[in-house]
Design a protein around this motif. Structure first.
Motif, PDB file in Angstrom:
ATOM      1  N   HIS A  71      -0.996  60.436   3.999  1.00 33.47           N
ATOM      2  CA  HIS A  71      -0.200  60.793   5.176  1.00 33.47           C
ATOM      3  C   HIS A  71      -1.095  61.175   6.350  1.00 33.47           C
ATOM      4  N   ILE A  72      -2.148  61.954   6.055  1.00 39.16           N
ATOM      5  CA  ILE A  72      -3.066  62.358   7.131  1.00 39.16           C
ATOM      6  C   ILE A  72      -3.756  61.138   7.720  1.00 39.16           C
ATOM      7  N   ASP A  73      -4.180  60.214   6.842  1.00 38.13           N
ATOM      8  CA  ASP A  73      -4.824  58.993   7.349  1.00 38.13           C
ATOM      9  C   ASP A  73      -3.854  58.190   8.204  1.00 38.13           C
ATOM     10  N   GLU A  74      -2.612  58.077   7.709  1.00 40.62           N
ATOM     11  CA  GLU A  74      -1.620  57.342   8.501  1.00 40.62           C
ATOM     12  C   GLU A  74      -1.348  58.044   9.832  1.00 40.62           C
ATOM     13  N   ARG A  75      -1.259  59.394   9.773  1.00 38.81           N
ATOM     14  CA  ARG A  75      -1.052  60.130  11.023  1.00 38.81           C
ATOM     15  C   ARG A  75      -2.219  59.936  11.990  1.00 38.81           C
ATOM     16  N   ASP A  76      -3.448  59.983  11.448  1.00 35.83           N
ATOM     17  CA  ASP A  76      -4.612  59.786  12.315  1.00 35.83           C
ATOM     18  C   ASP A  76      -4.603  58.402  12.946  1.00 35.83           C
ATOM     19  N   VAL A  77      -4.187  57.410  12.141  1.00 35.52           N
ATOM     20  CA  VAL A  77      -4.113  56.057  12.697  1.00 35.52           C
ATOM     21  C   VAL A  77      -3.081  55.990  13.822  1.00 35.52           C
ATOM     22  N   LEU A  78      -1.919  56.629  13.576  1.00 33.47           N
ATOM     23  CA  LEU A  78      -0.882  56.629  14.614  1.00 33.47           C
ATOM     24  C   LEU A  78      -1.337  57.391  15.855  1.00 33.47           C
ATOM     25  N   VAL A  79      -2.027  58.524  15.637  1.00 29.34           N
ATOM     26  CA  VAL A  79      -2.519  59.294  16.789  1.00 29.34           C
ATOM     27  C   VAL A  79      -3.517  58.473  17.588  1.00 29.34           C
ATOM     28  N   ASN A  80      -4.409  57.780  16.863  1.00 33.04           N
ATOM     29  CA  ASN A  80      -5.381  56.934  17.570  1.00 33.04           C
ATOM     30  C   ASN A  80      -4.686  55.820  18.343  1.00 33.04           C
ATOM     31  N   LYS A  81      -3.664  55.241  17.697  1.00 29.21           N
ATOM     32  CA  LYS A  81      -2.916  54.200  18.411  1.00 29.21           C
ATOM     33  C   LYS A  81      -2.219  54.766  19.636  1.00 29.21           C
ATOM     34  N   MET A  82      -1.632  55.969  19.480  1.00 35.10           N
ATOM     35  CA  MET A  82      -0.953  56.585  20.623  1.00 35.10           C
ATOM     36  C   MET A  82      -1.939  56.890  21.740  1.00 35.10           C
ATOM     37  N   GLU A  83      -3.113  57.435  21.359  1.00 32.07           N
ATOM     38  CA  GLU A  83      -4.109  57.732  22.388  1.00 32.07           C
ATOM     39  C   GLU A  83      -4.580  56.457  23.079  1.00 32.07           C
ATOM     40  N   HIS A  84      -4.811  55.428  22.275  1.00 32.08           N
ATOM     41  CA  HIS A  84      -5.229  54.158  22.871  1.00 32.08           C
ATOM     42  C   HIS A  84      -4.132  53.585  23.768  1.00 32.08           C
ATOM     43  N   SER A  85      -2.902  53.668  23.278  1.00 35.20           N
ATOM     44  CA  SER A  85      -1.789  53.154  24.098  1.00 35.20           C
ATOM     45  C   SER A  85      -1.620  53.974  25.366  1.00 35.20           C
TER      46      SER A  85
ATOM     47  N   TYR B 299       0.744  70.419 -13.873  1.00 34.34           N
ATOM     48  CA  TYR B 299       0.600  70.968 -12.517  1.00 34.34           C
ATOM     49  C   TYR B 299      -0.564  70.307 -11.786  1.00 34.34           C
ATOM     50  N   TRP B 300      -1.705  70.172 -12.458  1.00 35.55           N
ATOM     51  CA  TRP B 300      -2.858  69.572 -11.792  1.00 35.55           C
ATOM     52  C   TRP B 300      -2.621  68.101 -11.519  1.00 35.55           C
ATOM     53  N   HIS B 301      -1.898  67.420 -12.413  1.00 30.63           N
ATOM     54  CA  HIS B 301      -1.556  66.026 -12.123  1.00 30.63           C
ATOM     55  C   HIS B 301      -0.682  65.942 -10.876  1.00 30.63           C
ATOM     56  N   ASP B 302       0.354  66.803 -10.794  1.00 31.55           N
ATOM     57  CA  ASP B 302       1.212  66.819  -9.616  1.00 31.55           C
ATOM     58  C   ASP B 302       0.411  67.208  -8.379  1.00 31.55           C
ATOM     59  N   PHE B 303      -0.483  68.175  -8.564  1.00 34.75           N
ATOM     60  CA  PHE B 303      -1.303  68.609  -7.427  1.00 34.75           C
ATOM     61  C   PHE B 303      -2.183  67.472  -6.917  1.00 34.75           C
ATOM     62  N   ASN B 304      -2.797  66.746  -7.849  1.00 35.94           N
ATOM     63  CA  ASN B 304      -3.642  65.619  -7.441  1.00 35.94           C
ATOM     64  C   ASN B 304      -2.815  64.529  -6.772  1.00 35.94           C
ATOM     65  N   ASP B 305      -1.611  64.265  -7.320  1.00 38.89           N
ATOM     66  CA  ASP B 305      -0.743  63.273  -6.673  1.00 38.89           C
ATOM     67  C   ASP B 305      -0.363  63.717  -5.269  1.00 38.89           C
ATOM     68  N   PHE B 306      -0.047  65.006  -5.137  1.00 42.35           N
ATOM     69  CA  PHE B 306       0.307  65.515  -3.811  1.00 42.35           C
ATOM     70  C   PHE B 306      -0.883  65.409  -2.857  1.00 42.35           C
ATOM     71  N   GLN B 307      -2.080  65.725  -3.360  1.00 48.59           N
ATOM     72  CA  GLN B 307      -3.265  65.624  -2.510  1.00 48.59           C
ATOM     73  C   GLN B 307      -3.485  64.187  -2.054  1.00 48.59           C
ATOM     74  N   LEU B 308      -3.281  63.241  -2.978  1.00 48.42           N
ATOM     75  CA  LEU B 308      -3.441  61.835  -2.598  1.00 48.42           C
ATOM     76  C   LEU B 308      -2.401  61.432  -1.548  1.00 48.42           C
ATOM     77  N   GLN B 309      -1.142  61.858  -1.767  1.00 47.75           N
ATOM     78  CA  GLN B 309      -0.108  61.543  -0.787  1.00 47.75           C
ATOM     79  C   GLN B 309      -0.398  62.205   0.555  1.00 47.75           C
ATOM     80  N   LEU B 310      -0.855  63.476   0.493  1.00 47.98           N
ATOM     81  CA  LEU B 310      -1.176  64.177   1.734  1.00 47.98           C
ATOM     82  C   LEU B 310      -2.310  63.482   2.467  1.00 47.98           C
ATOM     83  N   ARG B 311      -3.338  63.067   1.698  1.00 40.77           N
ATOM     84  CA  ARG B 311      -4.465  62.389   2.341  1.00 40.77           C
ATOM     85  C   ARG B 311      -4.012  61.072   2.958  1.00 40.77           C
TER      86      ARG B 311
END
Length: 450
Positions: free
Chosen positions: A234-248, A220-232
């Motif tokens: 995803h959040i970083d990718e989303r933040d990058v896209l949001v910044n690009k959208m705001e800049h655009s 469970y903790w291995h899956d949880f850590n993997d999910f946290q890494l994927q979520l992080r």
């Protein structure tokens, strides 16, 4: 030949038995008897003379008043290390034969064997082992004394209670009761052992379940850590896209607020001169502007009017504007007129006709805008060849008035340009043809020669 040594029978350490050499040197005492010393460590440090008194022959009497020699007074031990040693060759003779050193070792070994049989402890012993054995013996004595006291107390208690021994029948009954109690206790022990076995089985099952749960928790903790890494990620990718959208979006907003006409055709003023694209249109006596700059300004002016007309889909009645960099021309029914210099103030009829024709085109375009938007009006009225009652002709005119008229004409063009830009901002995009016109306009501006 291997050297003969004595070892401690407990710790096997070598023992240093002192005084063996002195056994061969008897000493004469003042009392008329002689004595020798034995080993200190093995015999607890006591000398032989403390154990044996060697009487000279014929000097002492025995218990029955008869003279007895050494053999009759003492029982001689085989291999004894008493003072039965022969004196040295240079000393006085006692009549006792001398013995070699290996025989003395054999005698000492025999003494230790007898001591071991008497004390029930293997001899010889070193000081440390001797003290340890002594402590153990003393502890055993104390325990025996405590047992004796306990027995004495029990005997006194029985005597005080006037206890009587059981008869055979009573003893049998007591024994049966004790056996029954013992059987009950054994049954209880069996039951407890069965319960213990059951508890151990349950504990084993619980241990297996705990191990399984530990494995599940780890996964469970291995899956949880993997999910946290994927979520992080995803959040970083989303933040990058949001910044690009705001800049655009910010860039799009700037582009929407930016108009190509303002960048290509910047109509402004510089003192007494009207300017377009940084080029001054006109000249005065105080500031004689070069004709190359004036020609470039006229080229930009003609290109601006033609571009606005094509963008709005307006067609002039009988005129055709031909912006060609610093050599613009205007054509009408009578021919083509050059709108560039240098020209002579007296011989400039063609140049004047070109300027008047261009002013007529400006009036036609502004009148068309008024038909499209009744609220629109130019800054200065245009009547034939005059702007605000100032003629645009150069012949028989002063430089200052001519320059001022051209400045008023550029102001009217500025008003028309602002109206066209407002129409675009209000949701009226350029058509395909208008876009191509703008592209060609930029190319023409870039080829203009000041």
């Amino acid at each position: 030949m291997e050297k003969q040594v004595f070892r401690c029978q407990s710790c096997r350490v070598k023992l240093n038995i002192g005084g063996l050499d002195s056994l061969a040197q008897p000493a004469q005492t003042s009392s008329g008897y002689r004595h020798t010393s034995t080993a200190n460590g093995a015999l607890g440090g006591s000398a032989v003379d403390e154990s044996f008194i060697l009487l000279d022959s014929g000097t002492k009497k025995g218990a029955h008043g008869t003279n007895k020699n050494l053999e009759e007074s003492f029982v001689m031990l085989a291999g004894s290390v008493s003072s039965l040693q022969q004196a040295p060759a240079h000393g006085p003779s006692s009549g006792i034969p001398l013995q070699p050193l290996d025989e003395r070792f054999a005698q000492m070994a025999r003494v230790f064997e007898i001591a071991s049989e008497a004390t029930k402890v293997d001899q010889p012993l070193c000081y440390e082992c001797l003290h340890r054995v002594q402590d153990e013996v003393e502890l055993s004595i104390r325990q025996a004394e405590q047992d004796c006291k306990a027995y004495q107390a029990a005997l006194a208690r029985l005597t005080q209670d006037d206890a009587k021994p059981y008869t055979d029948e009573e003893f049998v009954v007591e024994v049966q009761q004790a056996e029954e109690a013992e059987a009950a206790e054994l049954a209880r022990v069996d039951k407890l052992e069965a319960e213990l076995a059951q508890a151990e089985r349950e504990l084993s099952e619980l241990g297996a379940s705990s191990s399984e749960l530990d494995g599940l928790e780890e996964r469970y903790w291995h899956d949880f850590n993997d999910f946290q890494l994927q979520l992080r990620a995803h959040i970083d990718e989303r933040d990058v896209l949001v910044n690009k959208m705001e800049h655009s979006a910010a860039h799009l907003k700037r582009l929407q607020q930016t108009n190509v006409y303002h960048d290509v055709f910047r109509v402004w003023h510089d003192g007494a001169f009207g300017t377009i694209g940084g080029f001054r249109l006109g000249r005065t006596a105080e500031t004689p502007v070069e004709w190359d700059e004036i020609n470039a300004a006229w080229g930009q002016t003609v290109l601006l009017l033609k571009t606005m007309a094509q963008t709005c889909g307006f067609t002039f009645s009988s005129y055709r504007l031909m912006p060609m960099g610093s050599y613009p021309q205007i054509a009408d029914k009578r021919g083509t007129h050059d709108l560039y210099g240098p020209v002579n103030r007296v011989m400039c009829a063609g140049y004047d006709r070109a300027m008047v024709t261009f002013l007529t085109c400006v009036k036609e375009f502004s009148d068309w805008i008024i038909t499209q938007d009744s609220t629109f009006e130019v800054a200065y009225a245009i009547e034939q060849d005059k702007v605000a009652n100032l003629t645009v002709r150069l012949q028989f005119n002063s430089d200052s008035k001519w320059t001022k008229a051209l400045k008023f004409m550029l102001t009217n063009l500025k008003y028309c340009l602002n109206w066209v830009i407002r129409q675009q901002l209000h949701g009226q995009p350029l058509s395909t043809s208008a876009t191509s016109v703008m592209a060609s306009t930029v190319d023409q501006v870039s080829t203009a020669v000041p």
